[in-house]
Design an enzyme around this catalytic site. Sequence first.
Site, PDB file in Angstrom:
ATOM      1  N   GLY A 192     102.777 -17.563  80.340  1.00 27.37           N
ATOM      2  CA  GLY A 192     101.986 -17.286  79.151  1.00 27.37           C
ATOM      3  C   GLY A 192     100.900 -16.288  79.467  1.00 27.37           C
ATOM      4  O   GLY A 192     100.997 -15.508  80.424  1.00 27.37           O
ATOM      5  N   SER A 193      99.853 -16.312  78.670  1.00 32.00           N
ATOM      6  CA  SER A 193      98.795 -15.311  78.814  1.00 32.00           C
ATOM      7  C   SER A 193      97.955 -15.566  80.058  1.00 32.00           C
ATOM      8  O   SER A 193      97.847 -16.691  80.553  1.00 32.00           O
ATOM      9  CB  SER A 193      97.893 -15.322  77.582  1.00 32.00           C
ATOM     10  OG  SER A 193      97.076 -16.482  77.561  1.00 32.00           O
TER      11      SER A 193
ATOM     12  N   GLU B 265     103.193 -17.229  85.734  1.00 36.05           N
ATOM     13  CA  GLU B 265     103.771 -15.950  85.306  1.00 36.05           C
ATOM     14  C   GLU B 265     102.991 -15.547  84.075  1.00 36.05           C
ATOM     15  O   GLU B 265     103.140 -16.132  83.002  1.00 36.05           O
ATOM     16  CB  GLU B 265     105.266 -16.105  85.017  1.00 36.05           C
ATOM     17  CG  GLU B 265     106.001 -14.774  84.999  1.00 36.05           C
ATOM     18  CD  GLU B 265     106.055 -14.164  83.614  1.00 36.05           C
ATOM     19  OE1 GLU B 265     105.218 -13.275  83.343  1.00 36.05           O
ATOM     20  OE2 GLU B 265     106.901 -14.562  82.818  1.00 36.05           O
ATOM     21  N   LEU B 266     102.132 -14.527  84.230  1.00 30.71           N
ATOM     22  CA  LEU B 266     101.100 -14.255  83.228  1.00 30.71           C
ATOM     23  C   LEU B 266     101.303 -12.886  82.575  1.00 30.71           C
ATOM     24  O   LEU B 266     102.405 -12.353  82.561  1.00 30.71           O
ATOM     25  CB  LEU B 266      99.726 -14.377  83.891  1.00 30.71           C
ATOM     26  CG  LEU B 266      99.489 -15.700  84.651  1.00 30.71           C
ATOM     27  CD1 LEU B 266      98.127 -15.693  85.342  1.00 30.71           C
ATOM     28  CD2 LEU B 266      99.608 -16.896  83.712  1.00 30.71           C
TER      29      LEU B 266
ATOM     30  N   CYS C 288     106.921  -9.780  78.765  1.00 31.08           N
ATOM     31  CA  CYS C 288     105.845  -9.301  79.641  1.00 31.08           C
ATOM     32  C   CYS C 288     106.203  -8.007  80.347  1.00 31.08           C
ATOM     33  O   CYS C 288     105.312  -7.239  80.724  1.00 31.08           O
ATOM     34  CB  CYS C 288     105.494 -10.371  80.675  1.00 31.08           C
ATOM     35  SG  CYS C 288     104.734 -11.842  79.968  1.00 31.08           S
TER      36      CYS C 288
ATOM     37  N   GLU D 170      97.611  -5.660  76.897  1.00 33.19           N
ATOM     38  CA  GLU D 170      99.027  -5.921  76.652  1.00 33.19           C
ATOM     39  C   GLU D 170      99.293  -5.976  75.151  1.00 33.19           C
ATOM     40  O   GLU D 170      98.759  -6.826  74.445  1.00 33.19           O
ATOM     41  CB  GLU D 170      99.445  -7.239  77.308  1.00 33.19           C
ATOM     42  CG  GLU D 170     100.926  -7.524  77.177  1.00 33.19           C
ATOM     43  CD  GLU D 170     101.354  -8.781  77.923  1.00 33.19           C
ATOM     44  OE1 GLU D 170     102.535  -8.884  78.289  1.00 33.19           O
ATOM     45  OE2 GLU D 170     100.496  -9.663  78.144  1.00 33.19           O
TER      46      GLU D 170
END
Length: 485
Positions: free
Chosen positions: A240-241, A260-261, A294, A388
């Site tokens: 996520g963020s 996992e950002l 992402c 992003e």
Amino acid sequence: MSTINANSAATSSSETCHLLINGEWVEGAAETVTVLDKYSQEPIAVAASASDDQIAVMIDAAHAAFKRGAPDNYERGSILERAAVLIEENREDLARTIQAEAGFTRSDANGEISRCLQTLRLSAEEARRLSGDVVPIAGAPGQSHRMAFTLRVPLGVVLAVTPFNSPLNTVMHKVAPALAAGNAVIVKPSSNTPITTCKMAKILLQAGLPKGLLSVLHGGARVVGKAMEDQRVRFIAFTGSTEVGRAIQSKADLRRTQMELGSIAFTIINDDADLDMALPKVVSAGFRKAGQVCTSVQMLLVQRSVYDNVVAKMTDLVKAVPFGDPGNETTVTGPLITIDAAIRVEEWIKEAVAKGARQLVGGPREGAVVPPTLLVDVSADMRVGCQEVFGPVVSIIPFDAMDEAFDRVNSTPYGLASGIFTNRMSDAFAAVRRLEVGGVHVNETSSSRVDLMPYGGSKDSGFGREGPHYAIHELTEERVVSITA
């Protein structure tokens, strides 16, 4: 007690996504969230959140199941293989569900399922070959009478917090390796896409997974925070963020995590690149899943000598991208996950244009659909240039020397993945060595991913690796054993 039927389509607002606790589907006792069809905005389901008491019971059951012991390695692999067969048998229903609750096109929904099958089968292989190492202890002074080796042992209860933009395969990338390793898993799907996770869990139970080893938790930040208060949750896997990842990491304390950002994904086009090969890949990587990946190409760095040619070709290619209703077979770019997300992306585009960017392709937002957008003259002080976007927006930026391109990629706080198109090995190796990212893909875009590869980032894009072989090592710990004769 209602159950989630793995063979029913997600088409009615009467469907409820229940909690899975100790092998039983239980109605959530806290707040509810309405799940919408992402294109029509019609309700298709309700997800009922867990109360604090239900979270406690869920963790009790998961911990007890872990203590009882998972099936042996061979059987764990067999369960995952049977689940793959069942998912293939339910492909049509799962594809319709993913299209509705995630807004995916038919092609992307089927791709999600096909990749999930690979993830399951790879995890089954890893379950059966999970092993440690021989330690050459006899090579130490006075230790010739001893033997030593390591075992990899499961951690216990794993909390997997998963995103909306890959509602089946990313969920499986966390669940399947954790189960393969012998852990118990509590999966908390995105409140935007809970139906697919419930159907996935139903299939795993049907495949023979013992009760308690998999739980499904619905809700938002409250339920994640409450679950993390229990120290029996030994590992937290999150996609996520970056902002939410920081909050979760701060609560994890000494417990292990995999993060996992966010990212700003770059792809570089050198002046010697094969444009006919490269640019269609860039368009696909920028606009499929409405740019909500992402690693979706957000910034296309182009060497100045081919810049005008690339801009002209990209303009034609992006204008031809079909967008709108994901139910249409030809659609490539469907809706964003919410209307609010689409409004935000639209505002960022307007802001960029107001500050001097030129919009070569695009158009007015239609509900949750933002047309594929191509920008030039983007500067680093525009939000599309320094944050992003997570939407169908690609900006083309010229560069002269390779050092300039590398510095631009490395200037952001993120570092998930980058692509570079070139036929010069010197430039390819320079990119591999100098780009501060978790993955560098030569003659592929930043979004290139094969499920058996290690996947993860550096800097503010997180740490830890997905990919069953790599994830299963994160989800176990090494225990050394020595024997004295």
